[in-house]
Design a protein around this motif. Structure first.
Motif, PDB file in Angstrom:
ATOM      1  N   PRO B  51       0.832  -1.216   0.000  1.00 52.05           N
ATOM      2  CA  PRO B  51       0.000   0.000   0.000  1.00 52.05           C
ATOM      3  C   PRO B  51       0.863   1.261   0.000  1.00 52.05           C
ATOM      4  O   PRO B  51       1.869   1.350   0.686  1.00 52.05           O
ATOM      5  N   LYS B  52       0.402   2.199  -0.807  1.00 53.25           N
ATOM      6  CA  LYS B  52       1.166   3.415  -1.021  1.00 53.25           C
ATOM      7  C   LYS B  52       1.126   4.348   0.189  1.00 53.25           C
ATOM      8  O   LYS B  52       2.098   5.033   0.477  1.00 53.25           O
ATOM      9  N   ALA B  53       0.023   4.349   0.885  1.00 52.52           N
ATOM     10  CA  ALA B  53      -0.188   5.370   1.918  1.00 52.52           C
ATOM     11  C   ALA B  53       0.378   4.984   3.274  1.00 52.52           C
ATOM     12  O   ALA B  53      -0.130   5.392   4.299  1.00 52.52           O
ATOM     13  N   GLN B  54       1.438   4.202   3.302  1.00 48.83           N
ATOM     14  CA  GLN B  54       2.039   3.854   4.586  1.00 48.83           C
ATOM     15  C   GLN B  54       3.289   4.698   4.808  1.00 48.83           C
ATOM     16  O   GLN B  54       4.021   4.984   3.876  1.00 48.83           O
ATOM     17  N   THR B  55       3.507   5.067   6.062  1.00 49.36           N
ATOM     18  CA  THR B  55       4.742   5.787   6.378  1.00 49.36           C
ATOM     19  C   THR B  55       5.478   5.044   7.502  1.00 49.36           C
ATOM     20  O   THR B  55       6.455   4.358   7.267  1.00 49.36           O
ATOM     21  N   CYS B  56       4.927   5.166   8.706  1.00 50.26           N
ATOM     22  CA  CYS B  56       5.595   4.618   9.885  1.00 50.26           C
ATOM     23  C   CYS B  56       4.512   4.057  10.787  1.00 50.26           C
ATOM     24  O   CYS B  56       3.340   4.403  10.647  1.00 50.26           O
ATOM     25  N   CYS B  57       4.891   3.182  11.714  1.00 46.51           N
ATOM     26  CA  CYS B  57       3.891   2.584  12.613  1.00 46.51           C
ATOM     27  C   CYS B  57       3.527   3.519  13.759  1.00 46.51           C
ATOM     28  O   CYS B  57       2.603   3.252  14.504  1.00 46.51           O
ATOM     29  N   GLY B  58       4.281   4.600  13.921  1.00 48.10           N
ATOM     30  CA  GLY B  58       3.962   5.552  14.984  1.00 48.10           C
ATOM     31  C   GLY B  58       4.748   5.348  16.262  1.00 48.10           C
ATOM     32  O   GLY B  58       4.602   6.089  17.228  1.00 48.10           O
ATOM     33  N   GLN B  59       5.620   4.343  16.237  1.00 48.41           N
ATOM     34  CA  GLN B  59       6.328   3.997  17.468  1.00 48.41           C
ATOM     35  C   GLN B  59       7.211   5.113  18.035  1.00 48.41           C
ATOM     36  O   GLN B  59       7.262   5.277  19.256  1.00 48.41           O
ATOM     37  N   PRO B  60       7.915   5.874  17.189  1.00 46.37           N
ATOM     38  CA  PRO B  60       8.748   6.942  17.768  1.00 46.37           C
ATOM     39  C   PRO B  60       7.937   7.886  18.650  1.00 46.37           C
ATOM     40  O   PRO B  60       8.379   8.266  19.745  1.00 46.37           O
ATOM     41  N   ALA B  61       6.745   8.246  18.200  1.00 45.43           N
ATOM     42  CA  ALA B  61       5.912   9.133  19.005  1.00 45.43           C
ATOM     43  C   ALA B  61       5.334   8.394  20.209  1.00 45.43           C
ATOM     44  O   ALA B  61       5.352   8.897  21.333  1.00 45.43           O
ATOM     45  N   TYR B  62       4.852   7.179  19.973  1.00 46.56           N
ATOM     46  CA  TYR B  62       4.208   6.403  21.044  1.00 46.56           C
ATOM     47  C   TYR B  62       5.165   6.189  22.206  1.00 46.56           C
ATOM     48  O   TYR B  62       4.793   6.357  23.375  1.00 46.56           O
ATOM     49  N   ASN B  63       6.397   5.827  21.903  1.00 42.61           N
ATOM     50  CA  ASN B  63       7.365   5.556  22.959  1.00 42.61           C
ATOM     51  C   ASN B  63       7.962   6.832  23.534  1.00 42.61           C
ATOM     52  O   ASN B  63       8.722   6.779  24.497  1.00 42.61           O
ATOM     53  N   SER B  64       7.629   7.984  22.949  1.00 38.81           N
ATOM     54  CA  SER B  64       8.059   9.257  23.530  1.00 38.81           C
ATOM     55  C   SER B  64       6.941   9.891  24.344  1.00 38.81           C
ATOM     56  O   SER B  64       7.080  11.003  24.824  1.00 38.81           O
ATOM     57  N   GLY B  65       5.830   9.205  24.440  1.00 38.25           N
ATOM     58  CA  GLY B  65       4.718   9.743  25.216  1.00 38.25           C
ATOM     59  C   GLY B  65       3.817  10.673  24.423  1.00 38.25           C
ATOM     60  O   GLY B  65       2.903  11.282  24.963  1.00 38.25           O
ATOM     61  N   ASP B  66       4.072  10.789  23.135  1.00 35.16           N
ATOM     62  CA  ASP B  66       3.313  11.713  22.288  1.00 35.16           C
ATOM     63  C   ASP B  66       2.197  10.927  21.578  1.00 35.16           C
ATOM     64  O   ASP B  66       2.290  10.599  20.402  1.00 35.16           O
ATOM     65  N   ASN B  67       1.155  10.626  22.324  1.00 38.06           N
ATOM     66  CA  ASN B  67       0.099   9.769  21.774  1.00 38.06           C
ATOM     67  C   ASN B  67      -0.692  10.418  20.657  1.00 38.06           C
ATOM     68  O   ASN B  67      -1.213   9.735  19.776  1.00 38.06           O
ATOM     69  N   ALA B  68      -0.773  11.744  20.688  1.00 35.28           N
ATOM     70  CA  ALA B  68      -1.568  12.425  19.653  1.00 35.28           C
ATOM     71  C   ALA B  68      -0.938  12.191  18.278  1.00 35.28           C
ATOM     72  O   ALA B  68      -1.633  11.800  17.325  1.00 35.28           O
ATOM     73  N   HIS B  69       0.360  12.408  18.179  1.00 34.57           N
ATOM     74  CA  HIS B  69       1.014  12.168  16.898  1.00 34.57           C
ATOM     75  C   HIS B  69       1.038  10.675  16.559  1.00 34.57           C
ATOM     76  O   HIS B  69       0.899  10.298  15.396  1.00 34.57           O
ATOM     77  N   ALA B  70       1.226   9.844  17.585  1.00 32.02           N
ATOM     78  CA  ALA B  70       1.241   8.396  17.328  1.00 32.02           C
ATOM     79  C   ALA B  70      -0.079   7.960  16.716  1.00 32.02           C
ATOM     80  O   ALA B  70      -0.118   7.189  15.746  1.00 32.02           O
ATOM     81  N   ARG B  71      -1.178   8.490  17.258  1.00 33.61           N
ATOM     82  CA  ARG B  71      -2.505   8.139  16.739  1.00 33.61           C
ATOM     83  C   ARG B  71      -2.679   8.627  15.302  1.00 33.61           C
ATOM     84  O   ARG B  71      -3.184   7.904  14.440  1.00 33.61           O
ATOM     85  N   VAL B  73      -0.478   9.170  13.023  1.00 40.67           N
ATOM     86  CA  VAL B  73       0.312   8.394  12.069  1.00 40.67           C
ATOM     87  C   VAL B  73      -0.251   6.978  11.937  1.00 40.67           C
ATOM     88  O   VAL B  73      -0.385   6.442  10.837  1.00 40.67           O
ATOM     89  N   ALA B  74      -0.606   6.390  13.076  1.00 39.65           N
ATOM     90  CA  ALA B  74      -1.139   5.026  13.045  1.00 39.65           C
ATOM     91  C   ALA B  74      -2.447   4.951  12.274  1.00 39.65           C
ATOM     92  O   ALA B  74      -2.752   3.940  11.631  1.00 39.65           O
ATOM     93  N   ALA B  75      -3.214   6.043  12.312  1.00 35.84           N
ATOM     94  CA  ALA B  75      -4.510   6.046  11.626  1.00 35.84           C
ATOM     95  C   ALA B  75      -4.344   5.828  10.121  1.00 35.84           C
ATOM     96  O   ALA B  75      -5.225   5.248   9.468  1.00 35.84           O
ATOM     97  N   THR B  76      -3.213   6.273   9.573  1.00 35.91           N
ATOM     98  CA  THR B  76      -3.007   6.085   8.133  1.00 35.91           C
ATOM     99  C   THR B  76      -2.955   4.601   7.784  1.00 35.91           C
ATOM    100  O   THR B  76      -3.344   4.193   6.691  1.00 35.91           O
ATOM    101  N   LEU B  77      -2.485   3.779   8.740  1.00 34.44           N
ATOM    102  CA  LEU B  77      -2.368   2.343   8.474  1.00 34.44           C
ATOM    103  C   LEU B  77      -3.725   1.655   8.432  1.00 34.44           C
ATOM    104  O   LEU B  77      -3.918   0.669   7.721  1.00 34.44           O
ATOM    105  N   LEU B  78      -4.662   2.168   9.223  1.00 35.77           N
ATOM    106  CA  LEU B  78      -5.985   1.533   9.278  1.00 35.77           C
ATOM    107  C   LEU B  78      -6.619   1.524   7.897  1.00 35.77           C
ATOM    108  O   LEU B  78      -7.218   0.535   7.472  1.00 35.77           O
ATOM    109  N   ASP B  79      -6.461   2.639   7.185  1.00 35.55           N
ATOM    110  CA  ASP B  79      -7.001   2.702   5.820  1.00 35.55           C
ATOM    111  C   ASP B  79      -6.124   1.920   4.850  1.00 35.55           C
ATOM    112  O   ASP B  79      -6.615   1.170   4.010  1.00 35.55           O
ATOM    113  N   ALA B  80      -4.808   2.091   4.979  1.00 25.27           N
ATOM    114  CA  ALA B  80      -3.901   1.536   3.980  1.00 25.27           C
ATOM    115  C   ALA B  80      -4.024   0.015   3.880  1.00 25.27           C
ATOM    116  O   ALA B  80      -3.868  -0.553   2.801  1.00 25.27           O
TER     117      ALA B  80
END
Lengths: 484, 276
Positions: B51-71, B73-80
């Motif tokens: 799938p073209k619309a994938q970037t990252c799993c969101g882990q860098p943000a998730y493990n930094s406590g930045d859940n808003a950005h993690a969400r 980024v992760a949301a793009t995967l749900l569609d992709a």
């Protein structure tokens, strides 16, 4: 106790440069891990026992008010007194009051992390009492003027040659020409010095590994027997324990004991497991005339009902730090407060706040080994991550990191922009690194390249190459290919 | 790719569709791992799309406590990855993020919670997918060398990836596996950890590379590019003559290409294939 958790980074750099500490840590890492693995392998039901231990504590925590009150009534029935302390200051005051009332001069102590937590020695010494730690490791760090660097092996950072120097400095009444080369020389010297202290002491203070609600019993586990002498020889025995040490029954304590020593030292059982119930009865040949228990809260009840409640299952075995690669690299003092390692990374921000303790949950690779070996199945990485979230939400994370996250997040949630940005960046980096295949240094990446090379990217992203190859992108593409 | 032995198609399995989650590190640094993964999945009988619309799993943000950005980024995967039977990643760390942590991120979201759980359930690390789901008995390839294997933490402890890569490696002709005694100890990468606490990370990776050298192996394999970049970068700095590859490269018969940190990648090999 002076808190230096805020300086974790500087502390850790200092620790990494300390050759004695590094030598001591190197020895420690192998021993504990191998012994625990052997003990686990020898007991096929070990994991089932961990489940049982977790369930017992979860049940206890869900009903902790009931069990604490049951415990208090049982202690009173057996001739003891229970004191409730909301915080460290209250707990210290109770101890000072008892010592004053008993006209004590000298206090002996068994190993207790809670007494470290409330900085009891400093308070007692300031009030003029002689305080003697009787656990060998605690005794060593007491004469060195240090704090424990490990919860069950407080002097694990000290080499035996250093101990010999300390003993020569402290024990001036002994022959200066005596041999202190062997481990046994050190142990017998400490034993000789401490024996008289037990006999002279007015008050013995111990911690507790368990408090048993049905019987009002406190339990200590030791390997040196010093705890037994501390709590039976003086006139007064004070137990200082935090609230979550409570378990409902003797059976429950036995069940958890089966995983405690195995996880801690790899022993099936520690050398001494001592159950104390109340003061000396008329028919008892020995024991204290007075038996006090101080129940310390100091932040525990605030954790109940939160995402950090699981941490209250902790039985302080130390397995998490024994298996932690970060602890193994920097030792316990770098953590800067009472509890080091993964347990400390959760307890420290819980007790002293995220502003001061926030470094510790960040200093983890989330390798997960701590959770893997925890006898109480505490999800330590999950809780460290929760503290990172709290730190981030409170705006306490470093500004450079927040800035980086904002940019990264902005780009990474827009796949088209991300493709464009990464195509350009990887093109440049790939071109610059094409001859060597790696970089010896990179601007803005010194954290990486100060210590290791950075492999150069290939120059094109997989996504662009996949486009060039006209690879399938969607399930529809796959259907089309299958139909061909 | 280079190895052209007959693919071991598993005829009794119905063809399944796999959406490849390339992972950001493979996409950016080492695309050949992605092509190796595609090769292995196709040999196992899967039909693979990226799938073209994938970037990252969101882990860098998730493990930094930045859940808003993690969400976000992760949301793009749900569609992709909608519509695929499975999602496969050549990384235990990213697969673990999608399987275990993205559902946590969306647990309170009335719309996306179920989709996140469904995505998690169908997501696998590459070697575990090949063995546990596709029943691939072993991989057929050739690599001349003595290799040692590092078990990356997330794959090992979150997903139980331990035997699968070793089982697949048994089929590699010419390869001898010498186990690394500290294989289950973290290499010190830890995502942002390695740049937030570079001195501690350095201590950990130094111990790791010393242990790797002690095995006498000439090649290091692992299933996560992050850990591999860390260990290979350290070995290169220490001038150790040990090469590092992602296990998928060796399994797909791509071990004659440049190792991690070596020059000489020929990208045209990936675009001149029979595809398209």
């Amino acid at each position: 106790m002076q808190t230096t958790s805020q300086n974790f980074k500087a502390n850790s750099i200092k620790a990494l440069a300390d050759p004695n500490l590094q030598q001591a840590l190197g020895k420690m890492k192998v021993g504990f891990v191998e012994k625990r693995a052997k003990a686990r392998d020898a007991l096929p039901e070990f994991d089932a026992l961990r489940d049982q231990a977790r369930d017992i504590k979860n049940h206890t925590l869900a009903n902790i008010d009931y069990y604490l009150e049951t415990y208090e009534a049982a202690v009173q029935k057996s001739g003891g007194v229970v004191h409730w302390a909301r915080n460290a200051a209250e707990a210290r005051q109770v101890v000072l009051d008892i010592c004053a009332q008993e006209k004590a001069k000298s206090v002996t102590k068994g190993k207790s992390m809670v007494s470290e937590e409330i900085a009891l020695n400093e308070a007692l010494e300031a009030a003029g009492y002689e305080v003697v730690e009787t656990d060998l490791g605690e005794y060593i760090i007491q004469i060195r003027g240090e704090s424990p660097s490990h919860i069950i092996a407080p002097a694990v950072h000290v080499l035996k040659e250093q101990v010999a120097d300390d003993f020569r400095r402290k024990h001036l009444h002994l022959d200066p020409k005596r041999s202190l080369v062997e481990r046994k020389d050190l142990i017998s010297e400490a034993r000789g010095v401490l024996r008289q202290k037990y006999l002279d002491s007015d008050v013995g203070i111990t911690g507790a590994n368990f408090l048993i609600a049905e019987t009002g019993t406190s339990v200590i586990v030791t390997n040196e027997g010093n705890g037994d002498l501390t709590q039976t020889l003086p006139r007064v025995h004070i137990v200082i324990a935090s609230l979550e040490k409570i378990v409902p029954t003797l059976d429950d304590a036995s069940a958890i004991l089966r995983v405690l020593a195995r996880s801690a030292t790899g022993q099936e059982f520690s050398s001494y497991t001592t159950f104390s119930t109340g003061s000396k009865r008329d028919a008892d040949p020995d024991g204290p005339e007075a038996y006090h228990v101080i129940l310390l809260d100091n932040g525990r009840t605030d954790m109940l009902g939160t995402e950090f409640e699981d941490m209250l299952r902790c039985i302080r075995c130390g397995a998490c730090m024994n298996h932690c690669p970060v602890y193994g690299s920097v030792g316990g003092h770098a953590y800067g407060w009472v509890y080091p390692g993964p347990m400390g990374a959760v307890l420290t921000p819980s007790f002293i706040g995220v502003a001061d303790g926030g470094h510790l949950p960040n200093a983890s690779t989330f390798c997960g080994r701590c959770q893997d070996v925890c006898p109480m199945r505490i999800p330590l990485p999950k809780m460290m991550r929760a503290y990172r979230r709290k730190e981030y939400e409170a705006g306490l994370a470093p500004p450079a990191m927040r800035f980086g996250m904002d940019i990264w997040g902005f780009v990474a949630k827009r796949p088209g922009l991300y493709r464009l940005a990464t195509r350009l960046a990887m093109g440049v980096l790939g071109w610059r690194g094409r001859r060597q295949g790696r970089f010896k240094s990179l601007p803005l990446a010194s954290g990486w390249t100060d210590h290791r090379d950075m492999a150069a990217p290939s120059g094109k992203t997989f996504q662009d190459l996949w486009d060039q190859r006209h690879g399938a992108r969607t399930t529809k593409d796959l259907e089309r290919e299958a139909a061909q | 790719m280079v190895d052209t032995q007959a693919p071991e198609k598993l005829a009794d399995k119905p063809p399944v569709t796999v959406g490849l989650f390339v992972t950001c590190l493979v996409d950016l640094f080492r695309p050949r791992i992605g092509f190796a993964a595609v090769e292995l999945l196709e040999r196992a009988g899967c039909r693979v799309a990226v799938p073209k619309a994938q970037t990252c799993c969101g882990q860098p943000a998730y493990n930094s406590g930045d859940n808003a950005h993690a969400r976000a980024v992760a949301a793009t995967l749900l569609d992709a990855f909608d519509g695929f039977d499975y999602v496969v990643a050549p990384s235990g760390s990213c697969a673990g993020m999608i399987r275990d942590h993205i559902p946590e991120l969306f647990a309170d979201d009335p719309v996306l919670a179920d989709r996140a759980v469904a995505l998690g359930r169908k997501t696998y690390e590459l070697t575990s997918f090949l063995v546990d789901v596709m029943g691939m008995p072993t991989a057929i390839a050739r690599y001349q060398g003595t290799v040692t294997y590092h078990d990356s933490c997330s794959g090992l402890r979150e997903l139980g990836v331990k035997d699968q890569p070793r089982r697949l490696l048994k089929g590699v002709d010419g390869l001898t596996l010498t186990e690394l005694p500290s294989a289950e100890i973290c290499c010190g990468f830890g995502g942002t950890f390695c740049v937030k606490y570079p001195e501690i990370s350095n201590k950990m990776v130094s111990e790791k590379t010393a242990a790797i050298a002690d095995t006498g192996a000439d090649t290091l394999l692992a299933g996560d590019l992050g850990c591999l970049l860390n260990m290979a970068g350290k070995m290169s700095r220490e001038s150790r003559p040990i090469r590092a590859f992602h296990v998928a490269e060796i399994l797909a018969g791509m071990g004659d290409g440049p190792a991690i940190g070596e020059a000489g990648e020929d990208l045209s090999a990936f675009t001149d294939g029979q595809k398209g």
